[in-house]
Scaffold this active site. Sequence first.
Site, mmCIF file in Angstrom:
data_model
loop_
_atom_site.group_PDB
_atom_site.id
_atom_site.type_symbol
_atom_site.label_atom_id
_atom_site.label_comp_id
_atom_site.label_asym_id
_atom_site.label_seq_id
_atom_site.Cartn_x
_atom_site.Cartn_y
_atom_site.Cartn_z
ATOM 1 N N ASP A 136 -1.791 -7.067 20.248
ATOM 2 C CA ASP A 136 -1.891 -6.830 19.343
ATOM 3 C C ASP A 136 -2.095 -5.361 19.022
ATOM 4 O O ASP A 136 -2.016 -4.770 18.144
ATOM 5 C CB ASP A 136 -3.091 -7.275 18.462
ATOM 6 C CG ASP A 136 -3.751 -7.759 16.907
ATOM 7 O OD1 ASP A 136 -2.382 -7.467 16.764
ATOM 8 O OD2 ASP A 136 -5.043 -6.719 16.986
ATOM 9 N N HIS B 191 -1.207 -8.108 14.358
ATOM 10 C CA HIS B 191 -1.984 -8.938 13.181
ATOM 11 C C HIS B 191 -2.055 -8.241 11.703
ATOM 12 O O HIS B 191 -2.480 -9.170 10.752
ATOM 13 C CB HIS B 191 -3.640 -9.651 13.655
ATOM 14 C CG HIS B 191 -4.789 -8.313 13.042
ATOM 15 N ND1 HIS B 191 -4.699 -7.081 14.358
ATOM 16 C CD2 HIS B 191 -5.606 -7.832 11.910
ATOM 17 C CE1 HIS B 191 -5.403 -6.772 13.579
ATOM 18 N NE2 HIS B 191 -6.087 -6.927 12.649
ATOM 19 N N SER C 247 -7.914 -1.622 10.708
ATOM 20 C CA SER C 247 -7.462 -2.797 11.495
ATOM 21 C C SER C 247 -5.972 -1.462 11.858
ATOM 22 O O SER C 247 -5.799 -1.559 10.940
ATOM 23 C CB SER C 247 -6.695 -4.098 11.308
ATOM 24 O OG SER C 247 -8.263 -4.787 11.574
#
Length: 510
Positions: A315, A265, A399
């Site tokens: 992901d 992502h 992230s």
Amino acid sequence: MRRSRRFIPFARSVLGVALLLAAATGQARKGEPPYSLAHPAKAGFDVAIVDVAGVDAPRRRIDADRAMRTAGSKRMRSADARPLSITPERDGRWDTLEDGSRLWRVRVRAAGATDLRFAFAHFALPRGATLHVIGAGDDYQGPYTADDATDGRFHAPIVPGDTATIELHVPAGATLDAGALELDGAGAGFRDLYERTRKDGDPGASGACNVNVACPLGDPYANEIRAVGYYEYIAADDGDYYLCSGTLVTDVPHARRNLFLTAAHCLSLAAEAQSMVVYWNYQSTQCNVLGAPAGGFFDDDQHGAVLRATRADVDVTLVELAGSPAADWNLYYAGWDASGTAPAGTIGIHHPSGDVKKITAGPAPHTIDNCIAETAPATHGTHWYAGPYTQGTTEGGSSGSGLFASVGTGGGLARHLVGTLSGGTAACSDTAPGQPNDGFDCYGKLSVAWNGPSPSSRLRDWLDPGDSGVTKADGIGQNDLSQSGNGHSSHALPPVLLQRQRANVAGAAR
């Protein structure tokens, strides 16, 4: 060479002297200063300014943080893209110098920006030509040459302030072909990544419950800490600049390929990988969060990467960074475990809010489906559920960072990476600011990303290129003489690295 104000521990074993002398495409360069700084009286001062749309940095940061929380993602928008079309043929100022060489300069301003970064659509400089980017306070990046291009493009690391000078020096007799250099974009930053507004003693950008890697929690993970960096890239969905974290990982043969693991992502397209600038070794020398350095982390960086594999449901994205890191950065290729065995405890290492490197501790994870809106529709059992954390937390910019098995884990998992951060609700507590809240995060499982329908959607082809069938590899230091992983060799540093280590120790003492 100007060095940042931090000390990075060095491994005690190194590669041969030949590697110390080798130059690599894609490395940071803070070498010889630009001509205009070294010879200001000869360079001239009347340089045209090209204005792009400015930015209300405080307001823009609030809006970006609100959007990030809504998505549940922890990729962090850091700058707004500003289109440009600047070439030496039609823009800026040319000067012919006494030795017959030529100097071209142009200035770009985005009023209100805290920092700037630039994208070049064409970067084919003649032999001997060098390019610098100069920001506020004469802080510069460069020199860069034609070898720094990736697929003909180049993305420069950031410089501070809202105005920057692009400077090209072409040696006598060399010809810059028409169309060889084109600046086609700028990023107007609004997060003050240089922390120019932060005063000595003030906390860093992340929440008060975060734990510096220099704290006791980080002591058993000195190697893994060296594997973690964070990066800025241009997102395809909106064209703006974002920050995420990631981990340099080993392959089974310990070939030291510069394989960097992060979240899909964050980036999942070839153009996004090409736009990456990865920053290494930005970490405090002190445990106290107030002891974070005031800037200077842009010395150790790499630009450009090639997309190797990406898979949306779990992901996870794997890229290969352009070139090799400089030997004196002393990075580490982290070990990993793709067996799917749950560790008894977890450690996360990351850069929350673009701050100095932090470490997070959590309990044993359990398996869940994916958990944020930006990933693909749920596939059963793709993620680790981690939390609530016992120390530290994650934030925007975290992230893509790795989840490691803690040293208390049995079965040979200890210190091995088992997942990458997708996002979640974990944060510092609103009621007890020095403590994490009771939220959670989810991490894409390495064991799920290991397989897939093709090499471009699975990790095993890249991490186990010989198809040995193993699902685990120990880490190895960038400069380890031995091919064994997770070792602590006692080989002495050669003079080049010893000199830098002593300089960094002296800098830290100041």
